[in-house]
Scaffold this active site. Structure first.
Site, PDB file in Angstrom:
ATOM      1  CG  HIS A   1       6.471  17.052 -49.849  1.00 20.34           C
ATOM      2  ND1 HIS A   1       7.025  15.869 -50.291  1.00 20.34           N
ATOM      3  CD2 HIS A   1       5.794  16.728 -48.728  1.00 20.34           C
ATOM      4  CE1 HIS A   1       6.674  14.882 -49.485  1.00 20.34           C
ATOM      5  NE2 HIS A   1       5.931  15.380 -48.536  1.00 20.34           N
ATOM      6  CG  PHE A   2      10.421  18.011 -47.425  1.00 23.42           C
ATOM      7  CD1 PHE A   2       9.625  18.534 -46.413  1.00 23.42           C
ATOM      8  CD2 PHE A   2      10.282  16.670 -47.746  1.00 23.42           C
ATOM      9  CE1 PHE A   2       8.737  17.720 -45.716  1.00 23.42           C
ATOM     10  CE2 PHE A   2       9.390  15.858 -47.060  1.00 23.42           C
ATOM     11  CZ  PHE A   2       8.619  16.378 -46.043  1.00 23.42           C
TER      12      PHE A   2
END
Length: 150
Positions: A54-55
């Site tokens: 993420h991410f």
């Protein structure tokens, strides 16, 4: 008349909250007043497991975890105000209203969590919560938490 700051270190937090790594999201309580408010911090580290997905190209602390950190802060305030739950009780997140995310939170940030007790009705407590980074609001919400026997 001045009031001395009340604080909690990580050991004291772990005595009150059942959460543990990687889900314990409050590092320190910097001030609180029973039945009124609690201020705490969460240091955001790139080493936290959520950043692997993420991410990967632009790590952002998930908004739902900001809300969970605020909920854990409400638990600390409730436990210091009204006592920790009995062994057959659970204190849990019941609802979120008016949640707003204003800025992304990234590794290296320090979240300042501010929760305010509004009222309690039949074991359901209402709180206002705000999370800030460098004095700027990054998230705000109304949180309800419930204390129930299981």
């Amino acid at each position: 008349m001045t009031r001395e700051n009340k604080t909690l270190n990580i050991t004291e937090i772990q005595e009150l909250l059942p959460h543990r790594y990687p889900f314990l999201l409050v590092d320190r309580v910097t001030d609180f007043e029973e039945e009124k408010y609690l201020h705490a911090i969460k240091n955001v580290s790139v080493n936290e497991p959520q950043f692997t997905g993420h991410f990967p190209q632009m790590p952002i602390f998930p908004g739902v975890l900001i809300l969970e950190a605020m909920a854990q802060a409400t638990g600390l305030l409730a436990f210091k105000s009204f006592g920790a739950p009995a062994e057959n009780e659970l204190y849990y997140f019941a609802s979120i209203d008016k949640a707003k995310f204003r800025k992304p939170v990234v590794p290296g940030d320090q979240l300042v969590l501010e929760v305010e007790f509004i009222k309690d009705r039949r074991g359901i407590a209402l709180f206002n919560g705000v999370a800030k980074v460098d004095g700027e609001v990054v998230c705000s919400a109304e949180l309800k938490c419930a204390r129930r026997e299981f």
